[in-house]
Structure formats: structure tokens, C-alpha cells
Design a protein around this motif. Structure first.
Motif, PDB file in Angstrom:
ATOM      1  N   MET A  56      21.867  -3.634  51.555  1.00 55.76           N
ATOM      2  CA  MET A  56      23.049  -3.505  52.406  1.00 55.76           C
ATOM      3  C   MET A  56      24.326  -3.787  51.616  1.00 55.76           C
ATOM      4  O   MET A  56      24.295  -4.440  50.571  1.00 55.76           O
ATOM      5  N   LEU A  57      25.421  -3.303  52.139  1.00 53.97           N
ATOM      6  CA  LEU A  57      26.745  -3.673  51.641  1.00 53.97           C
ATOM      7  C   LEU A  57      27.518  -4.258  52.807  1.00 53.97           C
ATOM      8  O   LEU A  57      27.807  -3.574  53.789  1.00 53.97           O
ATOM      9  N   ILE A  58      27.828  -5.546  52.705  1.00 49.05           N
ATOM     10  CA  ILE A  58      28.650  -6.237  53.688  1.00 49.05           C
ATOM     11  C   ILE A  58      29.786  -6.886  52.910  1.00 49.05           C
ATOM     12  O   ILE A  58      29.539  -7.671  51.992  1.00 49.05           O
ATOM     13  N   ALA A  59      31.013  -6.543  53.255  1.00 48.92           N
ATOM     14  CA  ALA A  59      32.142  -7.019  52.459  1.00 48.92           C
ATOM     15  C   ALA A  59      33.383  -7.139  53.327  1.00 48.92           C
ATOM     16  O   ALA A  59      33.435  -6.623  54.450  1.00 48.92           O
ATOM     17  N   SER A  60      34.382  -7.817  52.803  1.00 50.61           N
ATOM     18  CA  SER A  60      35.667  -7.941  53.482  1.00 50.61           C
ATOM     19  C   SER A  60      36.782  -7.586  52.514  1.00 50.61           C
ATOM     20  O   SER A  60      36.699  -7.884  51.313  1.00 50.61           O
ATOM     21  N   ASN A  61      37.801  -6.931  53.066  1.00 51.36           N
ATOM     22  CA  ASN A  61      38.950  -6.492  52.260  1.00 51.36           C
ATOM     23  C   ASN A  61      38.480  -5.736  51.018  1.00 51.36           C
ATOM     24  O   ASN A  61      38.928  -5.984  49.891  1.00 51.36           O
ATOM     25  N   PHE A  62      37.577  -4.788  51.252  1.00 51.08           N
ATOM     26  CA  PHE A  62      36.909  -4.060  50.177  1.00 51.08           C
ATOM     27  C   PHE A  62      37.229  -2.578  50.295  1.00 51.08           C
ATOM     28  O   PHE A  62      37.169  -2.008  51.380  1.00 51.08           O
ATOM     29  N   GLY A  63      37.545  -1.944  49.179  1.00 56.39           N
ATOM     30  CA  GLY A  63      38.041  -0.578  49.183  1.00 56.39           C
ATOM     31  C   GLY A  63      36.999   0.478  49.525  1.00 56.39           C
ATOM     32  O   GLY A  63      35.955   0.559  48.873  1.00 56.39           O
ATOM     33  N   ALA A  76      41.011  -0.602  52.889  1.00 61.58           N
ATOM     34  CA  ALA A  76      40.218  -1.824  52.740  1.00 61.58           C
ATOM     35  C   ALA A  76      40.156  -2.561  54.070  1.00 61.58           C
ATOM     36  O   ALA A  76      41.019  -3.398  54.369  1.00 61.58           O
ATOM     37  N   PRO A  77      39.144  -2.276  54.898  1.00 62.95           N
ATOM     38  CA  PRO A  77      39.030  -2.971  56.187  1.00 62.95           C
ATOM     39  C   PRO A  77      38.761  -4.455  55.983  1.00 62.95           C
ATOM     40  O   PRO A  77      38.284  -4.883  54.931  1.00 62.95           O
ATOM     41  N   ASP A  78      39.034  -5.237  57.014  1.00 63.92           N
ATOM     42  CA  ASP A  78      38.834  -6.681  56.919  1.00 63.92           C
ATOM     43  C   ASP A  78      37.358  -7.055  56.862  1.00 63.92           C
ATOM     44  O   ASP A  78      37.002  -8.118  56.345  1.00 63.92           O
ATOM     45  N   TRP A  79      36.491  -6.175  57.407  1.00 64.18           N
ATOM     46  CA  TRP A  79      35.050  -6.402  57.341  1.00 64.18           C
ATOM     47  C   TRP A  79      34.361  -5.055  57.481  1.00 64.18           C
ATOM     48  O   TRP A  79      34.800  -4.190  58.242  1.00 64.18           O
ATOM     49  N   LEU A  80      33.289  -4.855  56.731  1.00 67.97           N
ATOM     50  CA  LEU A  80      32.580  -3.582  56.804  1.00 67.97           C
ATOM     51  C   LEU A  80      31.091  -3.786  56.597  1.00 67.97           C
ATOM     52  O   LEU A  80      30.652  -4.773  55.995  1.00 67.97           O
ATOM     53  N   PHE A  81      30.318  -2.812  57.087  1.00 65.13           N
ATOM     54  CA  PHE A  81      28.866  -2.853  56.966  1.00 65.13           C
ATOM     55  C   PHE A  81      28.340  -1.467  56.634  1.00 65.13           C
ATOM     56  O   PHE A  81      28.653  -0.492  57.314  1.00 65.13           O
ATOM     57  N   VAL A  82      27.545  -1.398  55.562  1.00 65.92           N
ATOM     58  CA  VAL A  82      26.844  -0.176  55.172  1.00 65.92           C
ATOM     59  C   VAL A  82      25.356  -0.515  55.127  1.00 65.92           C
ATOM     60  O   VAL A  82      24.955  -1.449  54.422  1.00 65.92           O
ATOM     61  N   PRO A  83      24.514   0.210  55.866  1.00 67.59           N
ATOM     62  CA  PRO A  83      23.094  -0.153  55.943  1.00 67.59           C
ATOM     63  C   PRO A  83      22.357  -0.079  54.607  1.00 67.59           C
ATOM     64  O   PRO A  83      21.481  -0.909  54.331  1.00 67.59           O
ATOM     65  N   LYS A  84      22.698   0.919  53.773  1.00 66.31           N
ATOM     66  CA  LYS A  84      21.951   1.087  52.524  1.00 66.31           C
ATOM     67  C   LYS A  84      22.836   1.728  51.463  1.00 66.31           C
ATOM     68  O   LYS A  84      23.417   2.792  51.693  1.00 66.31           O
ATOM     69  N   VAL A  85      22.932   1.076  50.331  1.00 65.13           N
ATOM     70  CA  VAL A  85      23.696   1.617  49.215  1.00 65.13           C
ATOM     71  C   VAL A  85      22.793   1.717  47.993  1.00 65.13           C
ATOM     72  O   VAL A  85      21.786   1.006  47.886  1.00 65.13           O
ATOM     73  N   PHE A  86      23.155   2.610  47.086  1.00 68.14           N
ATOM     74  CA  PHE A  86      22.402   2.726  45.849  1.00 68.14           C
ATOM     75  C   PHE A  86      22.760   1.549  44.940  1.00 68.14           C
ATOM     76  O   PHE A  86      23.923   1.133  44.896  1.00 68.14           O
ATOM     77  N   PRO A  87      21.791   1.006  44.215  1.00 68.29           N
ATOM     78  CA  PRO A  87      22.099  -0.135  43.332  1.00 68.29           C
ATOM     79  C   PRO A  87      23.010   0.278  42.189  1.00 68.29           C
ATOM     80  O   PRO A  87      22.984   1.432  41.738  1.00 68.29           O
ATOM     81  N   GLY A 103      25.781   5.898  48.490  1.00 70.41           N
ATOM     82  CA  GLY A 103      24.854   5.395  49.497  1.00 70.41           C
ATOM     83  C   GLY A 103      25.137   6.025  50.851  1.00 70.41           C
ATOM     84  O   GLY A 103      25.793   7.068  50.955  1.00 70.41           O
ATOM     85  N   GLU A 104      24.640   5.374  51.873  1.00 69.72           N
ATOM     86  CA  GLU A 104      24.792   5.901  53.227  1.00 69.72           C
ATOM     87  C   GLU A 104      26.236   5.791  53.721  1.00 69.72           C
ATOM     88  O   GLU A 104      27.032   5.025  53.161  1.00 69.72           O
TER      89      GLU A 104
END
Length: 246
Positions: A56-63, A76-87, A103-104
Motif C-alpha cells: 500500500m501507499l499511505i502518505a500525507s502532503n505527498f505529490g 499534494a493532498p493532506d492524506w491519500l491511500f493507494v491499495p497497491k503500488v509497484f515496489p 501502481g493502481e
């Protein structure tokens, strides 16, 4: 990868390309001192509930990156969620995220309002594009949440037929977020010495997901109760020994 959108979105041509290494990301100051704490609290509860995986990718203030009509756009949202990203390669730090390419698609973005900015509602359809427009028409993020701790406002928009539709909360004032199999709502209380309105997660059984500090306090209290029970049992045993000497 290129996606040609419909005339209703200005015939935008979106190209999913990695952000150049020499691209200077915006370094804007935090508009509200509570924003990082609210974002961290959301992630902390998910981690404590063991709901975060390495993919997963869970981040804050991330481009979040997209190239629109040959112009690079970063929000850059204050919080975001991506279910699956490539390593990423070992030893490499992820400094931004380009959906599809890396990724997704992004599943959830959240914005926390400040007192001076209303850009979270911007539907500007031209470069550099308003935030709401960017998430709705370019990234097509399924869930867009807007939260104002000061006024206890929480709005959740869901993408339906290409447009954001404002959702209605349930009887408990919570919004269903199927992407995480959780509900999202507002909770008033104290965290890290700050008493205010917080965003909290609830599971499908209506149970509040605890922060790590709350879980630690819960465990401390349980251990203390066990200690007291053991002490009382030992005292009772000692009393019986004294009342029934051998």
C-alpha cells in the motif's frame, strides 16, 4: 500511457509519466498546525489495527503526478491511500506517485481545510487545475474527503458516472468507505495534548479503531487490573493461612 478524455473535460490529454528527478516539488508551509496531526492519526489507527500492508501507499502532503496537455501537474493532498503500488528499487525513496505507471489508481484523497484557503473546492478546468477538478476529472479518485476540524465539518464525495456526488452519513454520522472496509467519522477528544475534532475510523461492527497510544493505555490498564487481582488473591491466600494455621 495516454488517455483521451471526453469534450466535457476540455479534451484533456493525460500522460502518465514519472516525475523527473530534477523536478522541484512545491514546498508550501502547512496551512494549519493540526493538519499533520490529523493525517498521522488516520494512519496510526490503521497501523495499530494491522490494516496496512507493504504494497500500500499511505502518505500525507505527498505529490500525485499527471502530465496534462504536456504540462506536469502535481497536487499534494493532506492524506491519500493507494491499495497497491509497484515496489521501488532498493535504496530508492519514493518522492512522488504517478498512478497507472507506478501502481493502481489512487483510491482516497483527503483535504483538511485551513482558515485562509478554499482551494479544496476549486473546479478550475485549466492549468494548473483546481484540486477538486484534478481529483474528479484527471485522477478520477473514487473518494474525496474534506474535513474542517474547527467547524466539525466532514464532507465525503464519491465518484459516480464521472462526477463527484456528496454522500450522506449514517445515523452515527459516519461515512462508509468500502475501499478500506471501514467507516469514517468525527470524534471529539484529546490526542497528544490537543483537544479538538479528529477524523476516526470505525470497523463494520461499529467499533472504534484505537490509536496506538490508546491501545497502549488499554494494555497498561489491563496489566494493572491483573496485578491488582493477583495482589488481592495473594492477600486472601495469606489471610486463609493465618486463620487456618497447620
Amino acid at each position: 500511457m495516454i488517455l483521451q478524455l471526453t469534450p466535457s473535460t476540455q479534451n484533456l490529454v493525460i500522460t502518465w509519466e514519472k516525475l523527473p528527478d530534477d523536478f522541484v516539488l512545491p514546498d508550501e508551509p502547512v496551512e494549519n498546525i493540526q493538519q499533520p496531526f490529523v493525517a498521522a492519526a488516520l494512519t496510526d489507527a490503521l497501523g495499530e489495527a494491522s490494516l496496512i500492508t507493504s504494497e500500500m501507499l499511505i502518505a500525507s502532503n505527498f505529490g500525485l503526478v499527471a502530465k496534462v496537455n504536456q504540462k506536469t501537474v502535481v497536487k499534494a493532498p493532506d492524506w491519500l491511500f493507494v491499495p497497491k503500488v509497484f515496489p521501488v528499487p532498493q535504496g530508492t525513496l519514493r518522492r512522488s506517485y504517478t498512478p497507472i505507471l507506478e501502481g493502481e489508481p489512487v483510491a482516497i484523497v483527503m483535504a483538511f481545510l485551513s482558515e485562509t484557503d478554499t482551494g479544496e473546492y476549486s473546479v478550475r478546468p485549466t492549468y494548473p487545475y483546481g484540486k477538486l477538478y484534478f481529483y474528479e476529472h484527471i485522477l478520477k479518485v473514487p473518494v474525496y474527503g474534506i474535513f474542517d476540524p474547527a467547524s466539525s465539518l466532514l464532507e465525503v464525495r464519491r465518484l459516480e458516472a464521472g462526477q463527484y456526488v456528496l454522500q450522506q452519513p449514517n445515523n452515527e454520522g459516519q461515512y462508509s468507505i468500502p475501499e478500506l472496509n471501514l467507516s469514517l467519522g468525527i470524534w471529539y477528544g484529546n490526542r497528544l495534548g490537543i483537544t479538538t475534532n479528529w477524523l476516526r475510523w470505525w470497523d463494520q461492527g461499529g467499533n472504534l479503531l484505537l490509536w496506538s497510544a490508546e491501545k497502549a493505555e488499554q494494555e497498561r490498564q489491563r496489566a494493572e487490573q491483573e496485578r491488582q487481582r493477583a495482589e488481592i488473591a495473594e492477600q486472601e491466600l495469606e489471610r486463609l493461612r493465618r486463620s487456618n494455621p497447620s
